[in-house]
Design a protein around this motif. Structure first.
Motif, PDB file in Angstrom:
ATOM      1  N   TYR A 114     -46.661 -30.227  30.086  1.00  6.30           N
ATOM      2  CA  TYR A 114     -47.824 -31.047  30.413  1.00  6.30           C
ATOM      3  C   TYR A 114     -47.831 -31.220  31.920  1.00  6.30           C
ATOM      4  N   VAL A 115     -48.969 -31.010  32.544  1.00  2.06           N
ATOM      5  CA  VAL A 115     -49.098 -31.152  33.988  1.00  2.06           C
ATOM      6  C   VAL A 115     -50.130 -32.233  34.259  1.00  2.06           C
ATOM      7  N   GLY A 116     -49.729 -33.252  35.004  1.00  6.18           N
ATOM      8  CA  GLY A 116     -50.619 -34.369  35.271  1.00  6.18           C
ATOM      9  C   GLY A 116     -50.922 -34.547  36.746  1.00  6.18           C
ATOM     10  N   ASN A 117     -51.903 -35.394  37.015  1.00  3.85           N
ATOM     11  CA  ASN A 117     -52.392 -35.734  38.345  1.00  3.85           C
ATOM     12  C   ASN A 117     -53.101 -34.562  39.022  1.00  3.85           C
ATOM     13  N   LEU A 118     -53.781 -33.745  38.207  1.00  2.00           N
ATOM     14  CA  LEU A 118     -54.560 -32.638  38.759  1.00  2.00           C
ATOM     15  C   LEU A 118     -55.869 -33.159  39.334  1.00  2.00           C
ATOM     16  N   GLY A 125     -53.348 -30.943  32.288  1.00  2.00           N
ATOM     17  CA  GLY A 125     -53.426 -29.662  31.603  1.00  2.00           C
ATOM     18  C   GLY A 125     -52.154 -29.332  30.857  1.00  2.00           C
ATOM     19  N   ILE A 126     -52.237 -28.301  30.055  1.00  2.00           N
ATOM     20  CA  ILE A 126     -51.107 -27.792  29.276  1.00  2.00           C
ATOM     21  C   ILE A 126     -50.885 -26.346  29.679  1.00  2.00           C
ATOM     22  N   VAL A 127     -49.625 -25.993  29.907  1.00  2.26           N
ATOM     23  CA  VAL A 127     -49.272 -24.614  30.244  1.00  2.26           C
ATOM     24  C   VAL A 127     -48.233 -24.139  29.248  1.00  2.26           C
ATOM     25  N   GLU A 128     -48.481 -22.977  28.659  1.00  2.00           N
ATOM     26  CA  GLU A 128     -47.523 -22.391  27.729  1.00  2.00           C
ATOM     27  C   GLU A 128     -46.854 -21.202  28.387  1.00  2.00           C
ATOM     28  N   GLU A 188     -42.175 -31.987  29.775  1.00  2.00           N
ATOM     29  CA  GLU A 188     -42.292 -31.319  28.488  1.00  2.00           C
ATOM     30  C   GLU A 188     -43.531 -31.835  27.764  1.00  2.00           C
ATOM     31  N   ASP A 189     -44.244 -30.942  27.111  1.00  2.00           N
ATOM     32  CA  ASP A 189     -45.414 -31.345  26.335  1.00  2.00           C
ATOM     33  C   ASP A 189     -44.943 -32.069  25.087  1.00  2.00           C
ATOM     34  N   GLY A 243     -51.561 -29.440  20.935  1.00  2.00           N
ATOM     35  CA  GLY A 243     -52.866 -29.436  21.574  1.00  2.00           C
ATOM     36  C   GLY A 243     -53.440 -30.816  21.737  1.00  2.00           C
ATOM     37  N   GLY A 244     -52.862 -31.820  21.090  1.00  2.00           N
ATOM     38  CA  GLY A 244     -53.249 -33.199  21.297  1.00  2.00           C
ATOM     39  C   GLY A 244     -54.646 -33.557  20.854  1.00  2.00           C
TER      40      GLY A 244
END
Length: 115
Positions: free
Chosen positions: A35-39, A75-78, A106-107, A112-113
């Motif tokens: 999980y990537v935050g603060n974009l 966002g989510i990155v796999e 970690e997601d 997919g939430g």
């Protein structure tokens, strides 16, 4: 060789019973998703993928959007492997993307939430 079918292979996904998580704290422990935050709201999935590629092979990057289609700033990155995902958490957390300091973890949703 075992046949791969939905009815007989329920345990064949990511974590098998033989792999016991080492630390406490929930989650599968072997996730290849972060999980990537603060974009920035303007950051595209391609920008995110390009940035995360520094840590390994990115299979998919997605910006989470609201019902109106606008970015929620995360966002989510796999990645191809859980090792690449762990490397991204270690090396890309607190880095700059589009002029903003992002965080990578970690997601925890894993699917997919559906929030």
């Amino acid at each position: 060789s075992r046949p791969h079918s939905a009815s007989s292979g329920r345990r064949a996904k990511f974590g098998s019973p033989a792999s016991t998580p080492r630390g406490g704290g929930g989650g599968a422990g072997q996730s290849a998703r972060v999980y990537v935050g603060n974009l920035r709201y303007e950051t595209s999935w391609q920008d995110l993928k390009d940035h995360m590629r520094q840590s390994g092979h990115v299979l998919h990057a997605d910006i989470i959007t609201g019902p109106d289609g606008r970015s929620k700033g995360c966002g989510i990155v796999e990645f191809a492997t859980a090792k690449d995902a762990r490397r991204a958490i270690a090396s890309l957390n607190d880095t700059l993307l589009d002029g903003r300091q992002i965080f990578v973890r970690e997601d925890r949703e894993g699917g997919g939430g559906a929030a």
